[in-house]
Scaffold this active site. Structure first.
Site, PDB file in Angstrom:
ATOM      1  N   LYS A  17       0.826  -1.207   0.000  1.00 45.91           N
ATOM      2  CA  LYS A  17       0.000   0.000   0.000  1.00 45.91           C
ATOM      3  C   LYS A  17       0.866   1.265   0.000  1.00 45.91           C
ATOM      4  CE  LYS A  17      -2.055  -1.136   3.926  1.00 45.91           C
ATOM      5  NZ  LYS A  17      -1.368  -2.408   4.255  1.00 45.91           N
TER       6      LYS A  17
ATOM      7  N   ARG B  89     -10.265   0.544   8.384  1.00 43.57           N
ATOM      8  CA  ARG B  89      -9.809  -0.786   8.800  1.00 43.57           C
ATOM      9  C   ARG B  89     -10.833  -1.512   9.647  1.00 43.57           C
ATOM     10  NH1 ARG B  89      -3.799   0.298   8.663  1.00 43.57           N
ATOM     11  NH2 ARG B  89      -2.909  -1.589   9.454  1.00 43.57           N
TER      12      ARG B  89
ATOM     13  N   ARG C 207      11.810  -5.014   5.393  1.00 44.60           N
ATOM     14  CA  ARG C 207      11.542  -3.628   4.976  1.00 44.60           C
ATOM     15  C   ARG C 207      12.401  -2.619   5.738  1.00 44.60           C
ATOM     16  NH1 ARG C 207       5.577  -1.595   5.455  1.00 44.60           N
ATOM     17  NH2 ARG C 207       5.778  -2.559   7.505  1.00 44.60           N
TER      18      ARG C 207
ATOM     19  N   ARG D 273      10.829  -0.224  11.279  1.00 44.59           N
ATOM     20  CA  ARG D 273       9.706   0.025  12.179  1.00 44.59           C
ATOM     21  C   ARG D 273       9.730  -0.912  13.376  1.00 44.59           C
ATOM     22  NH1 ARG D 273       4.551   0.423   8.198  1.00 44.59           N
ATOM     23  NH2 ARG D 273       3.623  -0.736   9.935  1.00 44.59           N
TER      24      ARG D 273
ATOM     25  N   ARG E 132      -0.833  -8.564  13.403  1.00 46.92           N
ATOM     26  CA  ARG E 132      -1.421  -7.600  12.449  1.00 46.92           C
ATOM     27  C   ARG E 132      -2.205  -8.338  11.367  1.00 46.92           C
ATOM     28  NH1 ARG E 132       4.036  -4.657  11.309  1.00 46.92           N
ATOM     29  NH2 ARG E 132       3.004  -3.872   9.437  1.00 46.92           N
TER      30      ARG E 132
HETATM   31  P1  AP5 Z   1       4.811  -1.587   1.926  1.00 45.37           P
HETATM   32  O1  AP5 Z   1       4.431  -0.845   0.698  1.00 45.37           O
HETATM   33  O2  AP5 Z   1       5.565  -0.850   2.963  1.00 45.37           O
HETATM   34  O3  AP5 Z   1       3.534  -2.342   2.535  1.00 45.37           O
HETATM   35  P2  AP5 Z   1       2.222  -1.775   3.233  1.00 45.37           P
HETATM   36  O4  AP5 Z   1       1.049  -2.409   2.592  1.00 45.37           O
HETATM   37  O5  AP5 Z   1       2.248  -0.278   3.291  1.00 45.37           O
HETATM   38  O6  AP5 Z   1       2.405  -2.450   4.669  1.00 45.37           O
HETATM   39  P3  AP5 Z   1       2.310  -1.845   6.135  1.00 45.37           P
HETATM   40  O7  AP5 Z   1       3.081  -2.756   7.023  1.00 45.37           O
HETATM   41  O8  AP5 Z   1       2.664  -0.398   6.154  1.00 45.37           O
HETATM   42  O9  AP5 Z   1       0.783  -2.037   6.423  1.00 45.37           O
HETATM   43  P4  AP5 Z   1       0.075  -2.002   7.749  1.00 45.37           P
HETATM   44  O10 AP5 Z   1      -1.323  -1.870   7.306  1.00 45.37           O
HETATM   45  O11 AP5 Z   1       0.350  -3.146   8.643  1.00 45.37           O
HETATM   46  O12 AP5 Z   1       0.751  -0.767   8.528  1.00 45.37           O
HETATM   47  P5  AP5 Z   1       0.238   0.714   8.851  1.00 45.37           P
HETATM   48  O13 AP5 Z   1       1.403   1.599   8.862  1.00 45.37           O
HETATM   49  O14 AP5 Z   1      -0.911   1.061   7.995  1.00 45.37           O
HETATM   50  O15 AP5 Z   1       5.675  -2.874   1.457  1.00 45.37           O
HETATM   51  C1  AP5 Z   1       6.253  -3.749   2.409  1.00 45.37           C
HETATM   52  C2  AP5 Z   1       7.652  -4.183   1.940  1.00 45.37           C
HETATM   53  O16 AP5 Z   1       7.522  -5.026   0.796  1.00 45.37           O
HETATM   54  C3  AP5 Z   1       8.574  -3.031   1.524  1.00 45.37           C
HETATM   55  O17 AP5 Z   1       9.873  -3.312   1.963  1.00 45.37           O
HETATM   56  C4  AP5 Z   1       8.511  -3.023  -0.007  1.00 45.37           C
HETATM   57  O18 AP5 Z   1       9.751  -2.642  -0.553  1.00 45.37           O
HETATM   58  C5  AP5 Z   1       8.197  -4.478  -0.335  1.00 45.37           C
HETATM   59  N1  AP5 Z   1       7.277  -4.624  -1.465  1.00 45.37           N
HETATM   60  C6  AP5 Z   1       6.175  -3.843  -1.744  1.00 45.37           C
HETATM   61  N2  AP5 Z   1       5.544  -4.296  -2.860  1.00 45.37           N
HETATM   62  C7  AP5 Z   1       6.244  -5.393  -3.274  1.00 45.37           C
HETATM   63  C8  AP5 Z   1       6.070  -6.307  -4.377  1.00 45.37           C
HETATM   64  N3  AP5 Z   1       5.062  -6.145  -5.259  1.00 45.37           N
HETATM   65  N4  AP5 Z   1       6.976  -7.303  -4.501  1.00 45.37           N
HETATM   66  C9  AP5 Z   1       7.997  -7.459  -3.610  1.00 45.37           C
HETATM   67  N5  AP5 Z   1       8.214  -6.614  -2.547  1.00 45.37           N
HETATM   68  C10 AP5 Z   1       7.336  -5.600  -2.382  1.00 45.37           C
HETATM   69  O19 AP5 Z   1      -0.320   0.527  10.341  1.00 45.37           O
HETATM   70  C11 AP5 Z   1       0.560   0.265  11.410  1.00 45.37           C
HETATM   71  C12 AP5 Z   1      -0.228   0.207  12.723  1.00 45.37           C
HETATM   72  O20 AP5 Z   1      -0.832   1.490  12.988  1.00 45.37           O
HETATM   73  C13 AP5 Z   1      -1.398  -0.783  12.755  1.00 45.37           C
HETATM   74  O21 AP5 Z   1      -0.965  -2.086  13.108  1.00 45.37           O
HETATM   75  C14 AP5 Z   1      -2.298  -0.153  13.828  1.00 45.37           C
HETATM   76  O22 AP5 Z   1      -1.834  -0.417  15.112  1.00 45.37           O
HETATM   77  C15 AP5 Z   1      -2.143   1.339  13.546  1.00 45.37           C
HETATM   78  N6  AP5 Z   1      -3.121   1.851  12.567  1.00 45.37           N
HETATM   79  C16 AP5 Z   1      -2.853   2.334  11.310  1.00 45.37           C
HETATM   80  N7  AP5 Z   1      -3.987   2.681  10.670  1.00 45.37           N
HETATM   81  C17 AP5 Z   1      -5.003   2.404  11.543  1.00 45.37           C
HETATM   82  C18 AP5 Z   1      -6.424   2.517  11.450  1.00 45.37           C
HETATM   83  N8  AP5 Z   1      -7.021   2.966  10.301  1.00 45.37           N
HETATM   84  N9  AP5 Z   1      -7.150   2.128  12.499  1.00 45.37           N
HETATM   85  C19 AP5 Z   1      -6.579   1.671  13.646  1.00 45.37           C
HETATM   86  N10 AP5 Z   1      -5.229   1.524  13.789  1.00 45.37           N
HETATM   87  C20 AP5 Z   1      -4.454   1.886  12.742  1.00 45.37           C
HETATM   88 MG    MG Z   2       2.416   1.116   4.851  1.00 48.34          MG
END
Ligand code: AP5
Ligand code: MG
Ligand code: ZN
Length: 217
Positions: free
Chosen positions: A13, A88, A127, A161, A172
């Site tokens: 994402k 979410r 990552r 992270r 997660r």
């Molecule tokens: P990346 O693009 O970083 O993946 P992502 O989908 O953004 O994954 P996240 O871990 O950021 O998602 P998340 O939903 O768990 O975390 P968030 O920050 O939203 O890609 C990952 C890796 O893979 C990278 O190294 C990249 O290079 C590689 N890659 C990407 N695409 C690839 C491909 N096609 N092929 C190979 N490699 C690839 O949330 C974190 C925390 O915040 C949550 O756990 C929660 O506690 C809180 N939070 C956030 N939003 C909310 C909400 N709306 N409600 C409640 N709590 C929330």
């Molecule tokens: Mg992300």
């Protein structure tokens, strides 16, 4: 263009939202990035959020909805936005509907980034990001052109992270399947859900998203 990128942790994402933002000039609204900024600043919200995030749980809906409501009223969102990591939960999806309706707005697309669980753990544990500009990298899948130097800003400091360890990733993923994946049928029924194959190469996924953006499916 008002988009949601919906997918499990590590689906890509953030990687793709940054590319869409650069290509189309509409902002990426990442609730995860907003929370991490609060953690880094040490605000009361940040202190509370850190504990929840370290366990891989969801921060409360009220806090998250308030952050997004404030954010979409800023001028840079006047041509649209890319929601990354929001909504979410059922409550967040309902709040988003009301927020958009009050402003006379509607979602164009909700994009499901499909990736199987097994590869997500590997993606997340490898990552890292540039500490200066936030560009994303991976130990195996996406190294900078020159190892140790950011492609985008020439920075040489990188960070990982706190929640990117295997144990937290597993929680997660459970939370995703329990609370977030049920939004898929909700958006399918509204006729706005599109699917992209998130298992493909990063550039290939970008091309699939470009096709959705340009009116294809
Ligand atoms: P990346 O693009 O970083 O993946 P992502 O989908 O953004 O994954 P996240 O871990 O950021 O998602 P998340 O939903 O768990 O975390 P968030 O920050 O939203 O890609 C990952 C890796 O893979 C990278 O190294 C990249 O290079 C590689 N890659 C990407 N695409 C690839 C491909 N096609 N092929 C190979 N490699 C690839 O949330 C974190 C925390 O915040 C949550 O756990 C929660 O506690 C809180 N939070 C956030 N939003 C909310 C909400 N709306 N409600 C409640 N709590 C929330
Ligand atoms: Mg992300
Ligand atoms: Zn950088």
């Amino acid at each position: 263009m008002k988009l949601i990128l919906l997918g499990p942790p590590g689906a890509g994402k953030g990687t793709q939202a940054r590319r869409l933002m650069d290509a189309h000039g509409i902002p990426q609204l990442s609730t995860g990035d907003m929370l991490r900024a609060a953690v880094a600043e040490g605000t009361p919200l940040g202190k509370m959020a850190k504990e929840v995030m370290d366990h891989g749980d969801l921060v409360s809906d009220d806090i998250i909805v308030g952050m997004i409501a404030e954010r979409i009223d800023r001028p840079d969102c006047s041509n649209g936005f890319i929601l990354d990591g929001f909504p979410r939960s059922d409550a967040q999806a309902g709040a988003l509907d009301s927020m958009l309706a009050e402003r006379g707005l509607a979602l164009d697309h909700v994009i499901e980034m499909k990736v199987i669980d097994d590869v997500l753990v590997e993606r997340i544990t490898g990552r890292y990001t540039c500490a200066n500009c936030g560009a994303g990298y991976h130990d195996t899948f996406q190294q900078p052109r020159k190892i140790g130097v950011c492609d985008e800003c020439d920075g040489t400091e990188f960070k990982r992270r706190a929640d990117d360890n295997e144990e937290t990733v597993r929680s997660r993923l459970d939370v995703y399947h329990d609370q977030t994946a049920p939004l898929l049928p909700y958006y399918r029924a509204k006729g706005v859900l599109r699917e992209v194959d998130g298992m493909a190469d990063i550039d290939d996924v970008t091309a699939q998203l470009g096709a959705v953006f340009n009116g294809g499916n």
